[in-house]
Design a protein around this motif. Structure first.
Motif, short mmCIF file in Angstrom:
data_model
loop_
_atom_site.label_atom_id
_atom_site.label_comp_id
_atom_site.label_asym_id
_atom_site.label_seq_id
_atom_site.Cartn_x
_atom_site.Cartn_y
_atom_site.Cartn_z
N LYS A 303 0.14 -1.04 0.04
CA LYS A 303 0.11 0.04 -0.17
C LYS A 303 0.83 1.37 -0.05
CE LYS A 303 -2.38 2.59 2.89
NZ LYS A 303 -4.21 2.94 2.77
N ALA A 307 0.94 3.69 -2.95
CA ALA A 307 0.03 4.93 -2.84
C ALA A 307 0.90 6.27 -3.37
CB ALA A 307 0.26 5.95 -0.99
N ASN A 334 -4.18 -4.24 -10.56
CA ASN A 334 -6.37 -4.49 -10.99
C ASN A 334 -6.54 -4.86 -10.01
OD1 ASN A 334 -7.85 -5.84 -12.54
ND2 ASN A 334 -7.39 -7.81 -12.56
N GLN A 335 -5.92 -5.52 -8.34
CA GLN A 335 -6.79 -6.17 -7.67
C GLN A 335 -6.80 -5.14 -6.14
OE1 GLN A 335 -6.36 -10.64 -7.44
NE2 GLN A 335 -7.84 -10.41 -9.27
N TYR A 336 -5.83 -4.40 -6.19
CA TYR A 336 -5.18 -3.80 -4.41
C TYR A 336 -5.26 -2.07 -4.47
CZ TYR A 336 -3.91 -8.42 -2.79
OH TYR A 336 -4.21 -10.33 -2.31
N GLU A 338 -7.02 0.41 -5.66
CA GLU A 338 -8.28 0.95 -5.54
C GLU A 338 -9.00 1.41 -4.29
OE1 GLU A 338 -9.25 3.52 -7.52
OE2 GLU A 338 -11.26 3.91 -6.58
N THR A 339 -8.50 -0.04 -3.46
CA THR A 339 -8.93 -0.65 -1.67
C THR A 339 -7.96 -0.03 -1.59
OG1 THR A 339 -9.72 -2.74 -3.00
CG2 THR A 339 -9.22 -2.78 -0.37
N TYR A 340 -6.65 0.18 -1.70
CA TYR A 340 -5.64 0.30 -0.62
C TYR A 340 -5.67 1.95 -0.87
CZ TYR A 340 -2.40 -3.44 -0.42
OH TYR A 340 -1.79 -4.94 -0.44
N ASN A 341 -5.76 2.71 -2.06
CA ASN A 341 -5.51 4.27 -2.06
C ASN A 341 -6.48 4.70 -2.33
OD1 ASN A 341 -3.16 4.30 -0.76
ND2 ASN A 341 -1.96 3.22 -1.92
N GLY A 342 -6.99 3.93 -2.94
CA GLY A 342 -8.70 4.69 -3.78
C GLY A 342 -9.16 5.52 -2.85
N PRO A 343 -10.60 6.16 -2.96
CA PRO A 343 -10.98 6.37 -4.18
C PRO A 343 -9.33 7.43 -4.08
CG PRO A 343 -12.70 8.01 -2.90
CD PRO A 343 -11.20 7.16 -1.87
N ALA A 365 -13.01 2.42 -11.31
CA ALA A 365 -12.65 3.10 -10.49
C ALA A 365 -11.60 3.50 -10.15
CB ALA A 365 -13.16 1.98 -9.49
N THR A 366 -10.31 2.27 -11.27
CA THR A 366 -8.51 2.77 -10.66
C THR A 366 -7.99 3.37 -11.72
OG1 THR A 366 -8.41 1.09 -12.28
CG2 THR A 366 -8.19 0.93 -10.01
N ALA B 58 -10.82 -7.74 -2.89
CA ALA B 58 -11.21 -8.39 -4.01
C ALA B 58 -9.73 -8.99 -4.65
CB ALA B 58 -12.39 -8.01 -4.94
N ARG B 296 -11.49 -3.32 -10.94
CA ARG B 296 -11.11 -2.09 -11.83
C ARG B 296 -12.19 -0.84 -12.14
NH1 ARG B 296 -7.21 -2.07 -16.95
NH2 ARG B 296 -7.96 -3.83 -16.80
N GLU B 297 -12.96 -1.74 -12.10
CA GLU B 297 -14.24 -0.93 -12.26
C GLU B 297 -15.22 -0.74 -10.73
OE1 GLU B 297 -16.72 -2.72 -15.52
OE2 GLU B 297 -18.36 -1.09 -15.39
N ARG B 299 -14.96 -0.04 -7.06
CA ARG B 299 -13.98 -0.21 -5.50
C ARG B 299 -14.34 -1.09 -5.04
NH1 ARG B 299 -12.29 4.07 -0.97
NH2 ARG B 299 -9.63 2.94 0.05
N HIS B 300 -13.23 -2.13 -3.95
CA HIS B 300 -13.55 -2.76 -3.00
C HIS B 300 -12.55 -1.75 -1.72
CE1 HIS B 300 -14.33 -7.04 -1.23
NE2 HIS B 300 -13.31 -6.20 -0.11
N ASN B 305 -8.38 -0.53 6.21
CA ASN B 305 -7.53 -0.49 5.55
C ASN B 305 -6.79 0.72 6.68
OD1 ASN B 305 -6.19 0.47 2.79
ND2 ASN B 305 -7.99 1.77 2.13
#
Lengths: 539, 339, 180
Positions: A303, A307, A334-336, A338-343, A365-366, B58, B296-297, B299-300, B305
């Motif tokens: 993460k 970032a 692809n998998q982490y 957006e979860t780590y550092n989104g939105p 989203a990403t 995810a 990617r579409e 957010r999970h 976090n």
């Protein structure tokens, strides 16, 4: 005095294991099978827990005094944090479907490299503390307590897994050994055990932005050198925008492609492609490392390194990020990510190709697009003038990298590109490609030269498949979309299928790309003469 | 391996002796009630235990082409990006064992023309898939058939299942296919564990025990139906008594083997929530299968976090400002002029 | 009866015995993996052992062969043994595991004055094969050493060029070929 032993006696003189259950056998720390430990000051600099000096081959690993409590608590904490871990500890039925899916097992024949037993190492500890029957019956049902030998065993096998997820594809319950390996590595880090080849790049990426720790100004100069090389080959010097604000796109690729042969040619491919498109983009020296060595360490470290991408996208005010060819970088994105550092920062929008107008809705989203998705779309819309005959001396196959294949599903985009830039493309045998692809044997931070023997063993299934198409179709080239592959496949090919070259997909793209105003191409990006050029000269 | 067989035999023997010395009430009434309670409570507790931990990331395993560009065909069910796709993926996984269907085995081809000798290929291998599927479906159908003892009148669907199951129309009472196939499938799964050295190496007592237990249940069941021909009417009165919470036992003449059968089933129920058998509910929880590949579409969210801490750009520029300025890199803040 | 006729009947058995002998050299823990029940060779290493066995027996029998073909058949087995944490002797010593097998299976039929020298020829051919295996082994180890060096060099390839550029203001061209 003794009689000379017979050859048979010599052959069988290897240290033999007693006919014991796996719970009782111990790993053998033979040189070439384990990685060098990390340096104490690196760990201190990164604020990792319990940094200390140690040596994997030594009897005593200098674990902190209360190591058992640290590990028990850390394990407990991870069970509370990850449903996957609880589940994977409980539901394995040991059907054995995963056993011969692991390239480490196929290459080493060490039973504990069967994914099921790799996980069972941790499961045996879980049973003692978290399963009722284990508490009552103990060893009888495969439960055991923590001891220092168990720690060594966990370390040994956690660094003989490349987190490639091939086993998880075949598991009827989707048990993912990558998840288990990642968590075991986290546990090992809690007591200060890590490897140099991962922690040193983590430190460098953390503070300078690239895995070798090259400072920004030098980084820029190296990229400019590559642009000069582009000019030598094509007569066109592509621009190299750095840290500039107000562009549409931020381009991030693994920094290995800036330093390492043959990755540099892929990087030159990007430069030429972007120049030809007159793409409105910039590089960043701050976020110049796409590859995420943190993901081989712990979720938090991943993460932390990741970032920087969004932070830089925000600072530079770009609309979206284009990502280069890289395996684990794309696992994280692809998998982490957006979860780590989104939105994502407000200035970013759903990526749209400025050339074709295609909206990449799947990245809404990403807001990060893979370069092969981007280029495949360009080719589809006829935006590139390609001359695949320049690659006619190449018969290429394609190696699906584990992470894009099994954590992303990026399978047909690179193939689509390859088929348009090369006239000769053949697949390796079925069941060794696409989602069933075999790992290069050195992913997840294991691409270090001290374990070359181990890498050659674990890369053997991939090597065999390559050797087969080499003999059958005369394949002399293997394309891939991963910077680690570009570093690890050349040795693999040199050993198991000598004569096969390795490159990224975009090196071939740039070789085939007919650019506006280019000089006559007499050599490819590696500055090797193009064999088909003479024929053209007659015109 | 043998230990677990002995345990199963011991349980059977205890039940047999128990029924002989007049403890039928204990094994016929108390134990089944306890077993059902343990099974339900245990399983619910296990599921709550899992559900209490979040799914921070995810992490679906993509088993095919992703959803990306219009002209590239997505593998809709092996790499589903929609809820519907995930539903189909789970249905395929749970009902047809999709992942096991993929199974390959390294096989040596003799005289491969390219290699001029043997060559190893990874060949599709469906035996495990086939017998696993056979086992689970037959088990399910046998289970369903038993509802004739639990319900009065017998529902039409149960009668239908029985009619299909006995389609061969041999023997009296009529031979049910599922019972026989179930026995064969269990023997295959057991033989695999015992004779495949690789599997024997990884097998624990917890792997053999449920297989022996099921074997005991199936054999005692088959024995009751075809050889001992237990008094069906009596068994039904007894079971109906159990299901209506007014157990009758005193005026019934219950077979010893029936008590053994019932005890083994109870043992299975009690053992279930504390063993690998929880894979039944567990597979529905598996994050590598039950999540869409639209990471990617959409957010999970990770509930734990941690706060973002990293080496920020201003810190970076502070460290390298002079050199960056000299190299002509754009800066947020110009360096102080040299003194 | 000449050598090749004797071998014709015995080839399968010798191949089988030798493959077993090689597998038995692996420690206990990996044996279940190498020989699984249905087909003892259902794994790549098992396959390589078998591939080598057939080539070797053919060569030992004294049949007309192409050296390259024999080399190719043992190439991969030697390659995998060269990276399996074995001593060099252990790695190629497997060739000599043929001797006791030959002495048990072939020698009794040739143990008469008229054909004994032919038997000795068989064992000499084994020696040739062992030398051949040794050559391959050494080549593989050299390749291994080579790729280690190459990998390190490649990792820093651009960096080195850049650093060389840095040390002097001279154009790149003057640097090529000197001092590196």
């Amino acid at each position: 005095m003794a009689k000379l032993p017979t050859p048979q006696m010599l052959m069988a003189s290897r240290p033999d294991f007693p006919k014991a259950a796996w719970l009782d056998t111990k790993p053998l720390f033979a040189p070439g099978s384990y990685c060098y430990p990390e340096k104490k000051d690196t760990m201190e600099l990164l604020h990792m827990p319990n940094p200390h000096d140690w040596d994997p081959s030594a009897e005593d690993w200098n674990l902190p005094e209360n190591w058992e409590k640290i590990l028990c608590d850390a394990f407990e904490e991870r069970l509370e944090k990850h449903r996957s871990l609880k589940l994977f500890m409980d539901i394995c039925v040991r059907c054995g479907a995963c056993a011969d899916k692991c390239h480490f097992f196929l290459g080493t024949n060490d039973p504990k490299n069967m994914p099921v037993l790799r996980a069972e190492l941790l499961r045996s500890l879980y049973r003692r503390d978290h399963a009722m029957l284990g508490k009552i019956l103990g060893r009888k049902i495969g439960a055991r307590k923590w001891d220092k030998e168990v720690v060594k065993e966990l370390f040994y096998y956690a660094y003989q897994c490349t987190e490639c997820r091939r086993c998880s594809l075949f598991c009827p319950y989707g048990i993912d050994t990558a998840e288990i390996t990642a968590i075991v590595r986290e546990l090992m880090h809690e007591v200060g055990l890590g490897i140099h080849w991962i922690m040193d790049p983590v430190k460098n990426c953390s503070f300078t932005g690239n895995h070798l720790g090259i400072q920004p100004h030098s980084f820029k100069e190296i990229v400019e050198m590559l642009a000069d090389d582009c000019e030598t080959v094509t007569g066109i010097r592509p621009k190299t925008p750095f840290n500039e604000k107000g562009h549409e796109i931020l381009f991030i690729t693994p920094s290995g492609d800036v330093f390492a042969d043959p990755g540099i040619y892929t990087f030159m491919g990007y430069l030429l492609l972007f120049h030809e498109l007159d793409l409105d983009y910039t590089f960043s020296t701050y976020a110049s490392e796409g590859g995420n060595f943190g993901s081989f360490t712990s979720f938090n470290m991943a993460k932390k390194l990741n970032a920087k991408m969004y932070a830089e996208a925000k600072r530079l005010g770009v609309k979206w990020i284009l990502g280069g060819e890289c395996g684990h970088m794309w696992r994280v994105i692809n998998q982490y990510m957006e979860t780590y550092n989104g939105p994502t920062p407000d200035n970013m929008v759903v990526p749209t190709s400025p050339i074709t107008g295609t909206v990449f809705k799947h990245a809404a989203a990403t807001k990060m697009v893979h370069i092969t998705e981007f280029t495949a779309d360009l080719i589809r819309h006829g935006k590139l003038n390609l001359d695949p005959s320049r690659n006619d001396h190449i018969i290429t196959t394609f190696h699906d990298s584990c992470n894009p294949a099994r954590a992303m599903g990026l399978l047909d985009e690179p193939r689509y590109i390859l088929k348009h830039v090369c006239n000769h493309f053949v697949e390796m045998p079925e069941n060794t490609i696409r989602e069933q692809t075999f790992c290069c044997g050195a992913g997840s931070g294991l691409n270090t030269e001290e374990i070359m023997e181990l890498r050659m063993r674990s890369g053997m299934p991939r090597g065999n498949a390559l050797r087969y198409v080499q003999q059958k179709f005369g394949v002399n080239h293997m394309a891939c979309v991963c910077a680690i592959d570009r570093a690890t496949l050349p040795p693999l090919a040199d050993y198991w299928a000598p004569g096969v070259n390795v490159s990224g997909v975009h090196e071939l793209v740039a070789n085939a790309l007919v650019m506006k105003g280019e000089g006559k191409r007499t050599m490819d990006l590696r500055q090797e003469d193009l064999p088909n050029v003479d024929a053209e000269e007659d015109q | 391996m043998l230990e677990s067989l002995i345990v199963v035999l011991l349980i059977g023997a205890i039940a047999w002796i128990g029924s002989a010395i007049g403890l039928t009430a204990v094994f016929g009434i108390v134990l089944p009630y306890v077993a059902v309670c343990v099974f339900v409570v245990g399983l619910v507790r296990r599921m709550i235990y899992w559900a209490k931990s979040p799914v921070p990331f995810a992490i679906p395993t993509t088993g095919g082409q992703e959803h990306s560009l219009d002209f590239i065909k997505q593998d809709k069910f092996d790499c589903p990006n929609t809820k519907w796709g995930v539903f189909v993926r789970m249905v395929l996984e749970v009902l047809l064992f999709r992942s096991l269907f993929r199974n390959t085995r390294a096989i040596s081809f003799e005289n491969d023309p390219v290699n001029n000798g043997p060559r190893v290929v990874y060949y599709s291998s469906k035996w495990l898939w086939f017998f696993a599927l056979l086992f689970h479906y037959c088990f399910f159908l046998v289970f369903l058939r038993h509802f004739r003892f639990f319900m009065e009148p017998v529902p039409a669907c149960i009668s239908f299942v029985e009619a299909v199951d006995g389609v061969l129309q041999i023997g009296s009472p009529r031979f049910f296919l599922t019972g026989g196939i179930l026995l064969v499938a269990i023997l295959f799964l057991l033989a695999r564990r015992i004779f495949d050295q690789r599997l024997r190496y990884i097998s624990l007592i917890n792997d053999y025990f449920p297989l022996w237990l099921l074997l005991g249940i199936v054999i005692s069941g088959l024995y009751l139906r075809y050889f001992d021909k237990a008094e069906i009417a009596q068994v039904k009165i007894f079971i109906m008594g159990l299901t209506h919470f007014s157990p009758v036992i005193s005026n019934l003449d219950l077979n010893g083997i029936f008590i053994v059968h019932l005890t083994l089933v109870s043992t299975l129920l009690i053992y279930f929530p504390f063993s690998k058998l929880v894979h039944m509910p567990g597979v529905f929880f598996s994050p590598t299968r039950n999540l869409p590949t639209n990471t990617r579409e959409v957010r999970h969210i990770n509930p734990w976090n941690p706060p973002s801490q990293f080496f920020t750009y201003p810190e970076y520029e502070d460290r390298y400002r002079e050199a960056m300025a000299e190299a002509g890199l754009p800066l947020e803040k110009q360096p102080k002029p040299a003194e | 009866m000449n050598t090749q006729q004797i071998f014709r009947d015995k080839t399968d058995k010798i191949v089988k015995l030798w493959v077993e002998a090689v597998i038995n050299c692996y420690p206990d823990r990996s044996r279940p993996a190498l020989s699984s029940n249905m087909d003892p060779f259902t794994n790549p290493v098992g396959g390589m052992i078998r591939e080598a066995a057939q080539g070797l027996v053919l060569a030992i029998s004294g049949a007309d062969i192409q050296i390259e073909q024999i080399k190719k058949s043992i190439e991969r087995l030697i390659k995998i043994r060269a990276v399996q944490a074995l001593s060099p002797g252990e790695a190629i010593g497997i060739i000599y595991l043929f001797k006791p097998i030959l002495r048990a299976e072939i020698l009794p039929q040739m143990n008469k004055p008229s054909s004994f020298s032919e038997y000795l020829d068989i064992e000499s051919r084994l020696d040739t094969l062992a030398m051949m295996a040794f050559d391959l082994y050494v080549r593989d180890r050299e390749v291994l050493a080579d790729i280690r060096i190459k990998e390190i060099r490649n990792q820093y390839a651009e960096l080195k060029r850049w650093a060389q550029n840095l040390n002097s203001n001279a154009p790149l061209g003057t640097f090529t070929g000197c001092g590196n």
